[in-house]
Design a protein around this motif. Structure first.
Motif, PDB file in Angstrom:
ATOM      1  N   UNK A   1      19.347 -71.197  45.215  1.00 16.31           N
ATOM      2  CA  UNK A   1      17.988 -71.499  45.682  1.00 16.31           C
ATOM      3  C   UNK A   1      17.105 -70.285  45.415  1.00 16.31           C
ATOM      4  N   UNK A   2      17.121 -69.854  44.156  1.00 16.71           N
ATOM      5  CA  UNK A   2      16.507 -68.572  43.792  1.00 16.71           C
ATOM      6  C   UNK A   2      14.998 -68.543  44.034  1.00 16.71           C
ATOM      7  N   UNK A   3      14.317 -69.672  43.810  1.00 16.56           N
ATOM      8  CA  UNK A   3      12.859 -69.656  43.970  1.00 16.56           C
ATOM      9  C   UNK A   3      12.466 -69.497  45.439  1.00 16.56           C
ATOM     10  N   UNK A   4      13.119 -70.254  46.331  1.00 14.52           N
ATOM     11  CA  UNK A   4      12.848 -70.110  47.766  1.00 14.52           C
ATOM     12  C   UNK A   4      13.195 -68.704  48.229  1.00 14.52           C
ATOM     13  N   UNK A   5      14.282 -68.141  47.683  1.00 17.74           N
ATOM     14  CA  UNK A   5      14.689 -66.778  48.052  1.00 17.74           C
ATOM     15  C   UNK A   5      13.652 -65.756  47.598  1.00 17.74           C
ATOM     16  N   UNK A   6      13.110 -65.944  46.397  1.00 20.21           N
ATOM     17  CA  UNK A   6      12.088 -65.019  45.900  1.00 20.21           C
ATOM     18  C   UNK A   6      10.813 -65.115  46.735  1.00 20.21           C
ATOM     19  N   UNK A   7      10.429 -66.325  47.110  1.00 24.69           N
ATOM     20  CA  UNK A   7       9.247 -66.496  47.968  1.00 24.69           C
ATOM     21  C   UNK A   7       9.459 -65.811  49.316  1.00 24.69           C
ATOM     22  N   UNK A   8      10.657 -65.967  49.882  1.00 26.70           N
ATOM     23  CA  UNK A   8      10.964 -65.329  51.163  1.00 26.70           C
ATOM     24  C   UNK A   8      10.955 -63.818  51.042  1.00 26.70           C
ATOM     25  N   UNK A   9      11.548 -63.306  49.952  1.00 25.25           N
ATOM     26  CA  UNK A   9      11.581 -61.860  49.751  1.00 25.25           C
ATOM     27  C   UNK A   9      10.174 -61.295  49.612  1.00 25.25           C
ATOM     28  N   UNK A  10       9.309 -62.049  48.958  1.00 23.01           N
ATOM     29  CA  UNK A  10       7.936 -61.574  48.782  1.00 23.01           C
ATOM     30  C   UNK A  10       7.196 -61.564  50.115  1.00 23.01           C
ATOM     31  N   UNK A  11       7.365 -62.632  50.896  1.00 22.71           N
ATOM     32  CA  UNK A  11       6.703 -62.686  52.202  1.00 22.71           C
ATOM     33  C   UNK A  11       7.203 -61.582  53.120  1.00 22.71           C
ATOM     34  N   UNK A  12       8.466 -61.167  52.936  1.00 20.34           N
ATOM     35  CA  UNK A  12       9.063 -60.137  53.783  1.00 20.34           C
ATOM     36  C   UNK A  12       8.483 -58.751  53.520  1.00 20.34           C
ATOM     37  N   UNK A  13       7.659 -58.607  52.485  1.00 20.03           N
ATOM     38  CA  UNK A  13       6.978 -57.324  52.261  1.00 20.03           C
ATOM     39  C   UNK A  13       6.156 -56.945  53.489  1.00 20.03           C
ATOM     40  N   UNK A  14       5.717 -57.959  54.255  1.00 16.21           N
ATOM     41  CA  UNK A  14       5.007 -57.685  55.502  1.00 16.21           C
ATOM     42  C   UNK A  14       5.837 -56.850  56.453  1.00 16.21           C
ATOM     43  N   UNK A  15       7.153 -57.100  56.484  1.00 17.75           N
ATOM     44  CA  UNK A  15       8.044 -56.289  57.309  1.00 17.75           C
ATOM     45  C   UNK A  15       8.133 -54.859  56.813  1.00 17.75           C
ATOM     46  N   UNK A  16       8.101 -54.673  55.500  1.00 11.16           N
ATOM     47  CA  UNK A  16       8.152 -53.321  54.940  1.00 11.16           C
ATOM     48  C   UNK A  16       6.925 -52.511  55.354  1.00 11.16           C
ATOM     49  N   UNK A  17       5.771 -53.178  55.404  1.00 12.58           N
ATOM     50  CA  UNK A  17       4.550 -52.506  55.835  1.00 12.58           C
ATOM     51  C   UNK A  17       4.687 -52.018  57.274  1.00 12.58           C
ATOM     52  N   UNK A  18       5.233 -52.868  58.117  1.00 12.05           N
ATOM     53  CA  UNK A  18       5.464 -52.527  59.526  1.00 12.05           C
ATOM     54  C   UNK A  18       6.428 -51.347  59.641  1.00 12.05           C
TER      55      UNK A  18
END
Length: 562
Positions: free
Chosen positions: A50-67
């Motif tokens: 499910x690589x596309x859903x995983x990539x979308x999730x990884x991208x959205x998780x950049x918000x956590x990196x900012x925090x």
């Protein structure tokens, strides 16, 4: 593939399949792979299918990196001579240093509390996707002001603004990830939020550690400036990600929701798995909308005042029958995440290292090693979250952290007055400090960020996650206030205090936290046993029959309602 058990259950549930146009109903609270065809194997292996859903999730998780990055930067910046010369209010020589430093730190948490609370209605109103953009804009303004701060007052206001953006991101990123993820790998993808937070802490820590050797104010301005980069990447890239199909369907945009679901699964919209998931979402949305209408019939005229009252009522619904168990679990997870003592150990570690004879530079290095250890722990949960489940991770994490706290408490109480003559005991303390970080990172680090976004119904999911995230920031603020005097005045008593809370977290988890591994978001009504009357069950089945009736009558699609 379907198990024979599921097939038998289907036959038992409907003796006359023809009455449902060839379709059959059965509810499941078990993992999806036990009763229907899946999108791939559960756990980490399924991520690659499910690589596309995983990539979308990884991208959205950049918000956590900012925090995480902001947390990591501040820990070193606050002791930089270059920073203290610009802001003497927080230096040790200032009579109000304790209050001013605490205020500066607390502004992020206060702003995050405000941001997380408001993101509940923003994410419902304008979508999860666009609310991430709003959060990034607010964070960018705050970061720019921090970078250019020329006075203490300006820095405090800048951190408050930045905190609002961080709080909004910390709430909506896991919400978006949970709503786009296949149930088989949702745990692994939700771990990305905590993984990004800790990665941000580690990156920021070592960047700031290196920047302290720079001359002048750029030693602290540069780390603040660099945090704008992930914000820009997230803000621009999120435009290319799909909307949450569950949000689209909750707004009555069923066809768009089906299209988004097919895009995320990389399957045609006619695929039986996509159709099945689409049906589940529509049924769950319709049921909770009808429940809300029955609960608040006087607020359905869509006038401005009624909409405001309905918005307020929906927040109250989080504490009413049908949702209060979920709110209890979400808020409780975030409460114990802070009260198991993670900040206490991070706070006291430099002191512990220095008393062992380590110099200032080595103390900072070892503090950085602690963060890396936590990162290693979080990384393991990419595999364990969907392999073993949320409950086992929490229970074992609580047990191991309790042991670590008690051993450190004993060693600190017995040898802290004379560490130089008890170096072995000191290194044992350090070993259990690292073991604690590993245990926390693999359990109570990622799970409390993952579960709240899984457990709430579609109509209240944004608000429920907002309440849970607010619990995190509020308890983070409380721990920040009580930890320094607790460690300073009680010594080993601080570790005993947190050991007790670790033990309480084990007992609480055992009795109140259900397992959500492999379940669809729409199955949570059955997990929490919220449909507990014949009338509610009949109403839900009527909705499902209506949806099936609107389905193509020539289709022989069999639906197993999860």
């Amino acid at each position: 593939m379907r198990s024979s058990m599921a097939a038998k259950a289907v036959t038992k549930e409907s003796d006359d399949p023809a009455q449902d146009n060839g379709n059959t109903f059965i509810h499941h609270a078990e993992p999806v792979w036990e009763h229907r065809e899946t999108y791939g194997p559960p756990g980490f292996k399924g991520v690659f299918m499910n690589s596309y859903a995983a990539l979308c999730a990884a991208f959205a998780a950049i918000g956590g990196m900012i925090f995480g990055y902001d947390q990591g930067v501040v820990s070193i910046v606050l002791v930089m001579p270059q920073f203290l010369s610009r802001f003497p209010q927080v230096s040790e020589s200032s009579s109000s240093a304790g209050f001013d430093k605490g205020l500066l730190t607390a502004m992020i948490e206060l702003g995050a509390l405000i941001g997380a609370l408001n993101q509940g209605w923003v994410a419902d109103k304008i979508s999860r996707k666009y609310s991430i953009i709003v959060a990034v804009i607010i964070f960018t303004v705050g970061s720019a002001l921090q970078t250019g701060s020329v006075s203490y007052a300006m820095l405090v206001v800048a951190r408050l603004i930045g905190g609002i953006g961080i709080g909004m991101l910390s709430m909506v990123a896991p919400l978006y990830i949970s709503e786009i993820s296949p149930p088989e790998i949702r745990g692994a993808l939700l771990v990305l939020e905590e993984l990004s937070i800790v990665t941000g802490i580690v990156i920021a820590y070592w960047i700031t550690y290196g920047a302290r050797y720079m001359a002048g104010e750029w030693a602290w301005r540069l780390p603040f400036l660099l945090q704008l980069i992930p914000g820009f990447v997230l803000g621009a890239g999120i435009l290319f990600l799909p909307f949450s199909p569950r949000w689209l369907i909750s707004k009555g945009r069923d066809a768009e929701g089906l299209k988004a679901l097919g895009r995320l699964r990389r399957l045609p919209t006619t695929d039986s798995r996509v159709q099945h998931e689409w049906f589940d979402i529509r049924a769950e949305v319709a049921f909770h909308k009808e429940t809300s209408a029955l609960r608040h019939p006087e607020l359905q005229d869509r006038s401005t005042m009624s909409r405001i009252k309905l918005e307020i009522a929906s927040w109250i619904d989080c504490f009413r029958r049908g949702c209060w168990r979920r709110t209890h679990v979400g808020v409780g997870l975030m409460f114990f995440q802070q009260f198991v003592g993670i900040n206490a150990l991070i706070y006291y570690s430099p002191t512990l290292f220095s008393t062992m004879g380590l110099n200032y530079s080595m103390t900072l290095i070892m503090s950085g090693v602690l963060n890396v250890t936590q990162l290693v722990g979080v990384t393991t949960s990419l595999w364990t979250m969907d392999r073993f489940g949320r409950r086992p991770l929490l229970l074992w994490g609580s047990f191991l952290m309790t042991i670590s706290h008690f051993i450190i408490a004993i060693l600190v109480g017995k040898f802290s007055r004379d560490w130089p003559h008890h170096r072995a005991a000191g290194w044992v303390s350090v070993a259990f400090l690292l073991f604690y970080m590993l245990s926390f990172g693999s359990s109570w680090g990622p799970v409390p960020w993952a579960m709240p976004s899984e457990i709430f119904p579609s109509s209240l999911r944004a608000k429920g996650v907002a309440l849970s995230t607010c619990s995190n920031w509020l308890n983070n603020f409380i721990i920040g206030l009580i930890t320094p005097p607790l460690v300073q005045n009680t010594g080993f008593g601080a570790y005993t205090f947190f050991a007790i809370f670790c033990l309480l977290s084990l007992v609480w988890t055992f009795y109140f936290v259900p397992e959500t591994r492999g379940r669809t978001l729409e199955a949570m009504d059955h997990i929490f046993k919220d449909i507990n009357s014949e009338q509610e069950e009949a109403r839900r089945k009527a909705i499902e029959h209506e949806l099936i009736g609107n389905h193509d009558p020539t289709s022989s699609q069999e639906y197993a309602i999860s």
